[in-house]
Scaffold this motif. Sequence first.
Motif, PDB file in Angstrom:
ATOM      1  N   ILE A   1     -18.965 -36.366 -36.278  1.00 51.47           N
ATOM      2  CA  ILE A   1     -17.811 -34.480 -35.890  1.00 51.47           C
ATOM      3  C   ILE A   1     -18.687 -33.631 -35.989  1.00 51.47           C
ATOM      4  O   ILE A   1     -19.496 -33.268 -36.572  1.00 51.47           O
TER       5      ILE A   1
ATOM      6  N   LYS B   1     -18.459 -26.696 -26.075  1.00 53.94           N
ATOM      7  CA  LYS B   1     -18.012 -28.442 -25.369  1.00 53.94           C
ATOM      8  C   LYS B   1     -18.842 -29.197 -24.912  1.00 53.94           C
ATOM      9  O   LYS B   1     -18.806 -29.858 -24.408  1.00 53.94           O
TER      10      LYS B   1
ATOM     11  N   LEU C   1     -21.417 -32.049 -25.297  1.00 58.40           N
ATOM     12  CA  LEU C   1     -20.607 -33.583 -24.829  1.00 58.40           C
ATOM     13  C   LEU C   1     -21.465 -34.411 -23.567  1.00 58.40           C
ATOM     14  O   LEU C   1     -21.559 -35.697 -23.654  1.00 58.40           O
TER      15      LEU C   1
ATOM     16  N   PRO D   1     -21.639 -37.642 -25.307  1.00 58.43           N
ATOM     17  CA  PRO D   1     -20.040 -37.942 -24.874  1.00 58.43           C
ATOM     18  C   PRO D   1     -19.406 -38.314 -25.785  1.00 58.43           C
ATOM     19  O   PRO D   1     -18.391 -38.079 -25.977  1.00 58.43           O
ATOM     20  N   SER D   2     -19.789 -39.152 -27.456  1.00 56.89           N
ATOM     21  CA  SER D   2     -19.306 -39.781 -28.141  1.00 56.89           C
ATOM     22  C   SER D   2     -18.877 -38.976 -29.303  1.00 56.89           C
ATOM     23  O   SER D   2     -18.118 -39.182 -30.047  1.00 56.89           O
ATOM     24  N   ALA D   3     -19.473 -37.436 -29.394  1.00 55.67           N
ATOM     25  CA  ALA D   3     -19.103 -37.327 -30.609  1.00 55.67           C
ATOM     26  C   ALA D   3     -17.514 -35.975 -30.387  1.00 55.67           C
ATOM     27  O   ALA D   3     -17.187 -36.048 -29.624  1.00 55.67           O
ATOM     28  N   ARG D   4     -16.838 -35.872 -31.571  1.00 56.42           N
ATOM     29  CA  ARG D   4     -16.036 -35.456 -31.628  1.00 56.42           C
ATOM     30  C   ARG D   4     -15.880 -34.103 -31.908  1.00 56.42           C
ATOM     31  O   ARG D   4     -16.110 -33.619 -33.581  1.00 56.42           O
ATOM     32  N   ILE D   5     -15.319 -33.346 -31.203  1.00 61.70           N
ATOM     33  CA  ILE D   5     -15.006 -32.054 -31.498  1.00 61.70           C
ATOM     34  C   ILE D   5     -14.193 -31.238 -31.954  1.00 61.70           C
ATOM     35  O   ILE D   5     -13.098 -31.882 -32.076  1.00 61.70           O
ATOM     36  N   ILE D   6     -14.219 -30.757 -33.014  1.00 60.34           N
ATOM     37  CA  ILE D   6     -13.153 -29.985 -33.441  1.00 60.34           C
ATOM     38  C   ILE D   6     -13.466 -28.912 -34.090  1.00 60.34           C
ATOM     39  O   ILE D   6     -14.381 -28.139 -34.308  1.00 60.34           O
ATOM     40  N   ASP D   7     -12.408 -27.829 -33.126  1.00 58.29           N
ATOM     41  CA  ASP D   7     -12.134 -25.895 -33.544  1.00 58.29           C
ATOM     42  C   ASP D   7     -11.205 -25.871 -34.650  1.00 58.29           C
ATOM     43  O   ASP D   7     -10.488 -26.002 -35.307  1.00 58.29           O
ATOM     44  N   LEU D   8     -11.973 -25.594 -35.246  1.00 58.43           N
ATOM     45  CA  LEU D   8     -12.234 -24.023 -36.670  1.00 58.43           C
ATOM     46  C   LEU D   8     -11.494 -23.524 -36.317  1.00 58.43           C
ATOM     47  O   LEU D   8     -10.421 -22.977 -35.978  1.00 58.43           O
TER      48      LEU D   8
ATOM     49  N   ASN E   1     -14.321 -29.504 -47.422  1.00 58.16           N
ATOM     50  CA  ASN E   1     -13.414 -31.112 -47.172  1.00 58.16           C
ATOM     51  C   ASN E   1     -13.644 -32.004 -45.995  1.00 58.16           C
ATOM     52  O   ASN E   1     -12.425 -32.285 -45.618  1.00 58.16           O
ATOM     53  N   PHE E   2     -14.884 -31.388 -45.089  1.00 54.98           N
ATOM     54  CA  PHE E   2     -14.944 -32.349 -44.849  1.00 54.98           C
ATOM     55  C   PHE E   2     -16.510 -33.435 -44.821  1.00 54.98           C
ATOM     56  O   PHE E   2     -17.000 -33.589 -45.517  1.00 54.98           O
ATOM     57  N   PRO E   3     -16.461 -34.818 -44.191  1.00 55.96           N
ATOM     58  CA  PRO E   3     -17.560 -35.689 -44.554  1.00 55.96           C
ATOM     59  C   PRO E   3     -18.324 -34.957 -44.615  1.00 55.96           C
ATOM     60  O   PRO E   3     -18.398 -33.832 -43.455  1.00 55.96           O
TER      61      PRO E   3
END
Lengths: 270, 270, 270
Positions: A6, A24, A28, A32-39, A61-63
């Motif tokens: 993440i 982004k 990627l 290409p496997s990264a998982r992007i989370i917008d804050l 709160n994140f892993p």
Amino acid sequence: MSEDRIITFLSDFGTLEYYTGAVKGAILSVNPSARIIDLSHDIPSHDLLCAAFTIYGCYLNFPPSTIHLIVVDPGVGSKRRGLVMRTDSGFFVAPDNGVLSLVMAHEETKRIVSIEAEHYFRKPVSPTFHGRDIFGPVAGWISKGIELSNIGSEVLDPVRMGLPATKESESNCLEGFVLHIDKFGNIITSISERDTKSLSDRGKTIQSFSINNREINQQVRFYSEGSDKDPFFLVGSAGFFEVSAQKQSAARIIGAQRGMKVGVHFQDPH
Amino acid sequence: MSEDRIITFLSDFGTLEYYTGAVKGAILSVNPSARIIDLSHDIPSHDLLCAAFTIYGCYLNFPPSTIHLIVVDPGVGSKRRGLVMRTDSGFFVAPDNGVLSLVMAHEETKRIVSIEAEHYFRKPVSPTFHGRDIFGPVAGWISKGIELSNIGSEVLDPVRMGLPATKESESNCLEGFVLHIDKFGNIITSISERDTKSLSDRGKTIQSFSINNREINQQVRFYSEGSDKDPFFLVGSAGFFEVSAQKQSAARIIGAQRGMKVGVHFQDPH
Amino acid sequence: MSEDRIITFLSDFGTLEYYTGAVKGAILSVNPSARIIDLSHDIPSHDLLCAAFTIYGCYLNFPPSTIHLIVVDPGVGSKRRGLVMRTDSGFFVAPDNGVLSLVMAHEETKRIVSIEAEHYFRKPVSPTFHGRDIFGPVAGWISKGIELSNIGSEVLDPVRMGLPATKESESNCLEGFVLHIDKFGNIITSISERDTKSLSDRGKTIQSFSINNREINQQVRFYSEGSDKDPFFLVGSAGFFEVSAQKQSAARIIGAQRGMKVGVHFQDPH
């Protein structure tokens, strides 16, 4: 470690620009496997304190394998360094401009390195867009598992914001300042519940809260417990004292602004 | 069922706060494989009807294994319940404050439980942020496949908003109200195409639309078919009658506001 | 090719509507493994040039297997075609209304087809929401690997915006126009660094920049290098000349508006 890690993304790019998309894409293209989370991308332009508060409010709160990418970068193109910081709670990729100050104040850093290894950059590097060409790709490479020692040399003197510490004044008062005003109009201060420990250990109890020449007397545990008429104060979800009002903006009622002095007042044990 | 399930996320947290990030982190700390899809975080603060309309407008488009997390929660910290609702179309995690009313009105519920099992919560639970500490983690656990019966006891009386039903008045008219005004200025009403069935089965045909003492005569199938000069009406993509104008805000032209009465007028067969 | 391909999503739906959620759901109902990346949903309503600029600014940063879904569609429901375009840099799914003009101007198209194969659509197709019922599902099917030839017949005459080309005027000047004003107030023009090649090959050097009857003399490489007092110009991260100001909006200082004429002025070699 698998590669679908993440990467959170926090910036002041706004939501109507190609800038967030470009970053982004650059991440990627590296992984290409990264998982992007917008804050958030709505940090006011160049507002380092707001960004510092926002990442502070949620990184825990994140892993702990999460990579936090923060691009609020008024000094882009100048000689300011880029940093990668590792703590037990995550990785942080950001310009060395103080934006990590609140995280650093609450978290032991395991290692900080300066971003130097140009083979991890997108080429050519635009002098106006290090988010796309340096920070994003480096976050992508970290998500693929490269070691921080491959990125650059150790940094022992990261830039820190000169934020005033919460201090106990002689008159049974903890003094701090307004750190943030949120979209509900809640006034979030720099005084944390932890800061009250020394006084409460001596048997003192909280009596009132002061801000902008106004005294606030009702302390509650949650918003809907508060008075319908007057502002009240409570300990908010990031652990800081905040002033709130029922279904209205406390900031507007009180005329609060960021940076304004605030105080938590105690009374002696009976 | 695999663990990379989709969790949609709808809130009134705004896009400049740590709140959405904190909820996303709390979900991913429970299930790092969950895939979070932002619906909107720009619901006006505490606006349950707007949130109810937004989730209603899109839940049917998602795969039925999707978990919909809705955090618009003016009563956070009080004794209001938290709910998990299951239907054939998905799972819904939300406070028990009526925000699921429109979904419930259109969808048979398979089961509703009250969120009680504290071992699924993030600790300590902040009394001001159940999105992060209760609803988010519970959505994460559901995405890992736990049974609803493990979460809490069955709820037979979920809170429902008292929305006025569309009704047929004596004068060949269906009466409803303005449910939502969208960013294009389209005026979306509570009258659905389905509501017209009884009248059209009797051979009656639609003649006009009335709103704010104004009669609208042109009915079209899509926006660009409408007049350049005057507002027109059509059946929108969520199945409701709406009033629109060519490249302008119909709401501004008409002075429409949410809650305003509207009518679809029919004429008898010749 | 695996099915967890990236689909970027750009629209003018705004962030407070069910529209973006509905499109995301429709994509995921076709391909639950697709990974959706939000570019922006804050394109001003029906603003094709803004959307064209935004996708142009970031498509090259994504992996070439990426599918770019662009839904800015004032002509929805009319007879305008839908397109799928393939280039070496990606796939593009959009209405045939010119929104791909800037990409087409800079990129050789491998193939463009018209979206005709109705079995890929979500049924029933709403005449007001092709993003959900046609474009989104088609993007989902492309991410599952279907051939473009299955979607529809070849298109040789896609709609292009009539944007004025950058031209060399007699007086050592390159003339262009304001293409976009970004959230920082940077004025991004249609004149690219590439456009200056012919003049600089003849030994001419850049002397100044003109906009709105104002001459700008300082050229810098990055923002923080610029004067504190006056606007300056530089080549921005998308390769275009732009006018900027230190921690202020250059657009406000200069009174710049999109479409305004601008010029880069050269001097002869000494």
